[in-house]
Design an enzyme around this catalytic site. Structure first.
Site, PDB file in Angstrom:
ATOM      1  N   SER A   1       0.784  -1.309   0.022  1.00  0.00           N
ATOM      2  CA  SER A   1       0.196   0.057  -0.072  1.00  0.00           C
ATOM      3  C   SER A   1       0.672   1.203   0.118  1.00  0.00           C
ATOM      4  O   SER A   1       2.055   1.283   0.403  1.00  0.00           O
ATOM      5  CB  SER A   1      -1.075  -0.065   1.100  1.00  0.00           C
TER       6      SER A   1
HETATM    7  N1  SAM Z   1      -0.533  -4.789   4.014  1.00  0.00           N
HETATM    8  C1  SAM Z   1      -0.042  -4.964   2.799  1.00  0.00           C
HETATM    9  C2  SAM Z   1       1.515  -4.551   2.946  1.00  0.00           C
HETATM   10  O1  SAM Z   1       1.641  -3.845   3.794  1.00  0.00           O
HETATM   11  O2  SAM Z   1       2.020  -4.784   1.653  1.00  0.00           O
HETATM   12  C3  SAM Z   1      -0.750  -4.570   1.543  1.00  0.00           C
HETATM   13  C4  SAM Z   1      -2.003  -5.498   1.258  1.00  0.00           C
HETATM   14  S1  SAM Z   1      -2.449  -5.835  -0.189  1.00  0.00           S
HETATM   15  C5  SAM Z   1      -3.125  -4.258  -0.724  1.00  0.00           C
HETATM   16  C6  SAM Z   1      -3.967  -6.619   0.007  1.00  0.00           C
HETATM   17  C7  SAM Z   1      -3.611  -8.429   0.378  1.00  0.00           C
HETATM   18  O3  SAM Z   1      -4.771  -8.939   0.691  1.00  0.00           O
HETATM   19  C8  SAM Z   1      -3.025  -8.857  -0.963  1.00  0.00           C
HETATM   20  O4  SAM Z   1      -1.550  -9.613  -0.486  1.00  0.00           O
HETATM   21  C9  SAM Z   1      -3.934 -10.242  -0.944  1.00  0.00           C
HETATM   22  O5  SAM Z   1      -3.517 -11.387  -1.408  1.00  0.00           O
HETATM   23  C10 SAM Z   1      -4.541 -10.231   0.448  1.00  0.00           C
HETATM   24  N2  SAM Z   1      -5.868 -11.003   0.447  1.00  0.00           N
HETATM   25  C11 SAM Z   1      -6.952 -10.783  -0.485  1.00  0.00           C
HETATM   26  N3  SAM Z   1      -7.806 -11.554   0.109  1.00  0.00           N
HETATM   27  C12 SAM Z   1      -7.473 -12.174   1.144  1.00  0.00           C
HETATM   28  C13 SAM Z   1      -8.095 -13.037   2.187  1.00  0.00           C
HETATM   29  N4  SAM Z   1      -9.481 -13.356   2.155  1.00  0.00           N
HETATM   30  N5  SAM Z   1      -7.240 -13.398   3.248  1.00  0.00           N
HETATM   31  C14 SAM Z   1      -6.149 -12.846   3.289  1.00  0.00           C
HETATM   32  N6  SAM Z   1      -5.419 -12.186   2.584  1.00  0.00           N
HETATM   33  C15 SAM Z   1      -6.210 -11.681   1.431  1.00  0.00           C
END
Ligand code: SAM
Length: 218
Positions: free
Chosen positions: A61
């Site tokens: 992000s």
């Molecule tokens: N917090 C992260 C960072 O500091 O890099 C950025 C997160 S990214 C915007 C969103 C993440 O949510 C992705 O890696 C995606 O694979 C994960 N994601 C999506 N659906 C999910 C789920 N049901 N459970 C866990 N992770 C999930």
């Protein structure tokens, strides 16, 4: 410019634009070098205020969004936090500095390769109070509940019952809620067994939440 100076310049820019207000959060971001968490090929952009690709169609992000979500969550020493969407591990690492050695951050990631890489990144950054769990966080993480704070870092179609059930009394939940294309950032507080909206802001664009309570769950 060295990495430390680049980081400082990003912090000062976020402050001057009003995107970073809390000194505690500023210190946590300063202590968590973002270049450790971005892939080598985009390392030169690590200290720009922009999301970056981390592979598998996912992103780390934007720093000013991480700053705001962290401020809204307001983590305190000793707290137990659940993050849904580990990605690179950077947000979890920032949270880990704020809860300190007496606290813990559980972070769930659905994509195994990203979870593995995040564990490596956290190790390199010297973070030892974050546990990365591979799986679907759309129904929270019952195992270690209840949590003082819950943060979802993927766009969610709604606030799911499981998240609310896993939040402590007085706890706070922060998440981008809306459609796949556009979300509102919301912060809810658990009061007398019910959640109350305490903050919201329009105009966010996150990658989508997958899994049982995510988009296209059928
Ligand atoms: N917090 C992260 C960072 O500091 O890099 C950025 C997160 S990214 C915007 C969103 C993440 O949510 C992705 O890696 C995606 O694979 C994960 N994601 C999506 N659906 C999910 C789920 N049901 N459970 C866990 N992770 C999930």
């Amino acid at each position: 410019m060295g990495r430390g100076e680049e980081s400082e310049s990003l912090i000062q820019k976020m402050k001057s634009k009003g995107n970073l207000k809390s000194f505690r959060v500023e210190e946590a971001i300063r202590a968590t070098p973002r270049h450790i968490f971005v892939p080598e090929e985009c390392s030169e952009y690590a200290y720009r205020d922009t999301p970056l690709s981390i592979g598998s169609g996912q992103t780390i992000s934007q720093p000013s969004v991480v700053a705001k979500m962290t401020e809204w969550l307001d983590p305190q020493e000793g707290e137990k936090i659940l993050e849904i969407g580990t990605g690179s591990g950077w947000q979890a690492a920032v949270l880990s500095r704020l809860v300190g050695q007496g606290g813990v951050v559980y972070t769930v990631e659905t994509i195994e390769s990203l979870a593995d890489k995040a564990m490596e990144n956290l190790l390199l950054a010297g973070v030892n109070n974050v546990e990365v769990i591979k799986g679907d966080g759309s129904t929270g993480l019952f195992e270690h509940s209840p949590y003082d704070k819950i943060i979802c870092t993927a766009a969610s179609p709604g606030i799911h019952n499981e998240w609310v059930q896993q939040l402590k009394e007085g706890g706070v939940l922060v998440a981008p809620i809306g459609s796949k294309q556009l979300q509102n950032m919301v912060a809810l507080k658990m009061e007398k067994g019910k959640t109350r909206l305490i903050k919201h802001e329009r105009g966010y664009r996150f990658v989508e939440l997958k899994g049982e309570r995510g988009f296209d769950s059928g």
